[in-house]
Design a protein around this motif. Structure first.
Motif, PDB file in Angstrom:
ATOM      1  N   SER A   1     -28.769  -0.240  10.166  1.00 31.15           N
ATOM      2  CA  SER A   1     -29.833  -0.451  11.141  1.00 31.15           C
ATOM      3  C   SER A   1     -31.120  -0.684  10.370  1.00 31.15           C
ATOM      4  O   SER A   1     -31.841   0.245  10.026  1.00 31.15           O
TER       5      SER A   1
ATOM      6  N   MET B   1     -31.981  -0.411  16.239  1.00 33.13           N
ATOM      7  CA  MET B   1     -31.043   0.704  16.334  1.00 33.13           C
ATOM      8  C   MET B   1     -30.551   0.908  17.762  1.00 33.13           C
ATOM      9  O   MET B   1     -29.396   1.275  17.986  1.00 33.13           O
TER      10      MET B   1
ATOM     11  N   LEU C   1     -27.709  -1.444  18.229  1.00 32.35           N
ATOM     12  CA  LEU C   1     -26.567  -0.957  17.465  1.00 32.35           C
ATOM     13  C   LEU C   1     -25.835   0.135  18.236  1.00 32.35           C
ATOM     14  O   LEU C   1     -24.604   0.105  18.377  1.00 32.35           O
TER      15      LEU C   1
ATOM     16  N   PRO D   1     -25.295   4.685  13.635  1.00 32.96           N
ATOM     17  CA  PRO D   1     -26.428   4.131  12.891  1.00 32.96           C
ATOM     18  C   PRO D   1     -26.567   4.667  11.470  1.00 32.96           C
ATOM     19  O   PRO D   1     -26.425   5.864  11.213  1.00 32.96           O
TER      20      PRO D   1
ATOM     21  N   GLU E   1     -29.662   4.215   9.279  1.00 32.30           N
ATOM     22  CA  GLU E   1     -31.037   3.695   9.370  1.00 32.30           C
ATOM     23  C   GLU E   1     -31.666   3.576   7.995  1.00 32.30           C
ATOM     24  O   GLU E   1     -31.666   4.535   7.216  1.00 32.30           O
TER      25      GLU E   1
END
Length: 750
Positions: free
Chosen positions: A396, A408, A411, A418, A420
């Protein structure tokens, strides 16, 4: 010229003493190059490569690895062994299914606790530990570092966190190796290296490309060589530390400096054992042997991934494996060999971390068009589908907190977990507060996000053979807009129009079909082609087959059975099922009977044909590609009329067409995801937030009544579901909503 050795002996360790280094720029930057797909045409052909010439004579590769016989994509016996979706779902622990992932590392053992504490405070549940394993390490150095990994893992476990160890699978970096000692020059690299069809070795230096530090050497190894056993033995060493999972990085035939590896001696022997054929001499899609080589590379890398997972589980039966996979629904898989869909039905706890890229290295998705956003939706939907019933972890990426949280949101709405990170690297968060807020939402609602099943009645068929063989060219097609907006540097497409999916007939048609469904608020799922079975199609009423040209007899039979049993297909393009699964011309369309068309006859502009209890809608043009670029309703209608007639969705939305809608069911709950991307337009513009008003409607099952409607969102401070007003008119419940970025609506009936 550095000293070179052409040794042919096989050994597992190395007696050299490469200097260790702290993990840094080369590994982080390498991820960026892989996602950029520079190798589509050998774009860095001017790189300084060590001379390789023709493949040298060496001992035969271990034919126990990578040379299993296959019949087409998946022979019936092997397919039967891999049809274990329920079992595959059961072997996954909850921590992997509900994972919230972040990068972690440590400079010194004294730093370990502070890293663990910081990530735990950000609601992270899984640490991807990325340390020294990109580098050339002696056995002693590796063992010493594993002791540190074991120490880190114990600290993470004490904090309630899991650890998955990052380990590049086919690349090895020798720090200082351009002028000093290196794995290629002084160890087994020259023997085990990937080679292109001309015999050149896949090795280069940091003074050539920015993603390897200046002075360092990068060598990409053949998975068919003894490197395989060398790597698998070290995987066992990692598994012995107590980590919870292995994260092998991009097992690919890297094409950043050379194209169409692996034509090493090892690769040639494996190809011969699999197919009975000698390697092709050069890239030539008109050559059936070359096309066979393209397909073989997918399966060859699949076997390597399965062997990695098996090696880890031989030490720790509870170990999971997540393979970092850089190729998505677009054409990059063709050139690097790694098709994520091939792993979908493999048994055991082995899945993917999908590296879903964004538009700008230093801008994220802030200057996306609406069609670019649809491409992002398409990639995440493909990722979820290609992982089958297994967890689908995914990158993400973001640049600032607002664009990062929107990415995100999409996603999560697609059903992925995720990971990130702040673009262009992978070792930091965009914003700690944003990550904490989003991850708290995931933790609070995890069962609702990851346990339901899709209620989509429409599937979009992703044909891997059509991707590989229909109009092959240079661009990879990741997004629509390949030209950087004014003032934005380091854009994904490099200002090359060939890179756009609108320039790729098969992919443009596929992405346009996705856009038509997204804009019509029709829930849909992607249907990957490798390993297709009747069970994959059974829950759909309509299947879109965008520009489907290349298809195996087995897949054609499954599609025929789907229609005969009452399903509806919409197939587009000028040569419907005219090619076999290896891109060869058929004497007759594979679905001639379903189409009601013969190859020798002039093709009509459109045709509807009944077959068995179902129907086939054919469109000669490419309405999806037209809709992708023009957003014209007439093109959308050519795709959606059959959908409206045969599979009207139970969940509908009145509101901006740039609100993505997905719907799933969990017991008595219908869970609807709404992601608002109405701030994107037809041309790039500065990012802005724009809350959107809409009304969600749900057709109640016969005799059912509504008992509750709640909304949960990560956009505010409290992620818990809240009751919201609704009205019931006849058998329809309506819910007025305002969606900032992301809302999850739950309708409970009883």
């Amino acid at each position: 010229m550095p000293e070179q050795h052409e040794g042919t002996e096989r050994h597992e360790g190395t007696a050299q003493q490469p200097a260790p280094r702290h993990p840094g720029g080369s590994r982080l930057g390498r991820r960026r190059l892989l996602r950029a797909g520079l190798g589509a045409g050998g774009a860095l052909a001017t790189a300084r490569l060590l001379p390789g010439g023709a493949a040298w004579a060496a001992t035969a590769p271990d034919t126990d690895h990578g040379t299993a016989q296959y019949d087409g994509l998946w022979p019936e016996a092997r397919r039967a062994g891999l049809r274990t979706d329920t079992a595959a779902a059961q072997v996954w622990p909850d921590w992997a299914r509900y994972a919230r992932i972040a990068d972690g590392t440590f400079n010194e053992p004294a730093d370990m606790q502070s890293y663990v504490d910081a990530l735990k405070a950000q609601e992270v549940s899984v640490i991807e530990l990325d340390t020294l394993l990109s580098d050339w390490l002696t056995d002693a150095q590796f063992a010493a570092h594993m002791a540190e990994v074991k120490m880190f893992t114990k600290l993470a476990h004490a904090a309630g966190l899991k650890v998955v160890m990052y380990y590049p699978s086919l690349e090895l970096i020798s720090p200082g190796g351009e002028k000093g000692r290196s794995f290629y020059k002084n160890d087994q690299g020259k023997n085990w290296v990937q080679r292109d069809l001309a015999g050149k070795p896949n090795v280069f230096y940091g003074s050539v490309v920015v993603w390897v530090d200046p002075g360092d050497e990068s060598v990409w190894l053949s998975p068919n060589s003894p490197w395989r056993d060398y790597y698998l033995n070290r995987i066992k060493g990692v598994a012995a530390t107590g980590v919870d999972g292995i994260w092998p990085d991009v097992p690919i035939y890297f094409d950043g400096v050379l194209s169409w590896c692996d034509a090493s001696t090892w690769g040639a022997a494996a190809f011969k054992a699999d197919t009975g054929l000698d390697l092709p001499k050069a890239q030539n899609f008109a050559d059936p042997v070359f096309r066979r080589y393209v397909e073989w590379r997918h399966r060859n890398l699949l076997r390597f991934q399965l062997d990695i997972a098996d090696a880890g589980r031989s030490v720790n039966p509870d170990l999971v494996t997540f393979v970092e996979t850089v190729s998505m629904d677009y054409r990059y898989a063709t050139s690097i060999g790694l098709d994520g869909g091939y792993l979908r039905q493999a048994p055991g706890a082995v899945s993917q971390v999908w590296e879903v890229d964004i538009l700008g290295n230093y801008d994220g998705m802030r200057h996306a068009t609406a069609s670019d956003w649809v491409c992002l939706i398409s990639m995440y939907k493909y990722a979820r589908a290609a992982s089958g019933t297994k967890p689908a972890w995914a990158f993400s990426y973001g640049w600032q907190a607002d664009d990062a949280s929107l990415v995100m949101s999409q996603l999560i709405a697609a059903g992925c977990n995720p990971y990130e990170v702040k673009t262009p690297f992978k070792n930091d968060t965009v914003d700690a507060a944003m990550r904490t807020r989003m991850y708290r939402f995931v933790r609070t609602n995890q069962a609702k996000l990851y346990d339901p099943v899709s209620i989509a009645q429409v599937g979009v068929y992703h044909s891997a053979p059509s991707r590989d063989y229909v109009a092959p060219g240079e661009g990879n097609g990741m997004y629509v807009n390949a030209t950087a907006p004014a003032g934005i540097a380091d854009w994904w497409g490099g200002d090359d129009p060939q890179m756009s999916c609108a320039s790729i007939p098969w992919l443009g048609e596929f992405r346009g079909a996705v856009k038509a469904l997204v804009y019509a608020h029709v829930p849909f799922d992607t249907v990957p082609s490798p390993g297709l079975t009747a069970d994959d199609l059974a829950r759909f009423k309509v299947l879109l087959l965008p520009n489907l040209q290349a298809v195996s007899d087995t897949e054609a039979a499954l599609l025929r059975g789907f229609v005969s049993a009452g399903g509806t297909i919409v197939i587009t393009g000028p040569a419907p099922t005219a090619l076999d699964e290896l891109g060869g011309q058929r004497s007759e369309f594979a679905l001639s009977d379903v189409l009601g068309l013969r190859k020798a006859d002039p093709l009509p502009a459109t045709r509807q044909n009944s077959y068995g209890s179902g129907s086939c809608w054919y469109v000669k043009a490419l309405p999806g590609l037209s809709y992708l670029t023009k957003t014209d309703q007439a093109s959308a209608d050519q795709l959606l009329t059959a959908v409206r007639q045969s599979a009207p969705p139970a969940v509908t939305l009145a509101g901006d067409r740039r609100i993505f809608l997905d719907a799933r069911r969990l017991g008595a709950d219908t869970v609807v995801h709404l992601v608002n991307f109405s701030n994107f337009a037809d041309t790039p513009a500065a990012f802005r937030g724009a809350p959107a008003n809409c009304t969600l409607s749900y057709a109640l099952p016969a005799g059912a009544g509504v008992t509750a409607v709640t909304v949960a969102s990560p956009d505010g401070t409290d992620p818990a579901p809240k009751a919201v007003p609704y009205t019931v008119t006849g058998s329809t419940v309506s819910v007025p909503l305002t969606v900032a970025q992301y809302s999850v609506v739950t309708i409970t009936v009883g």
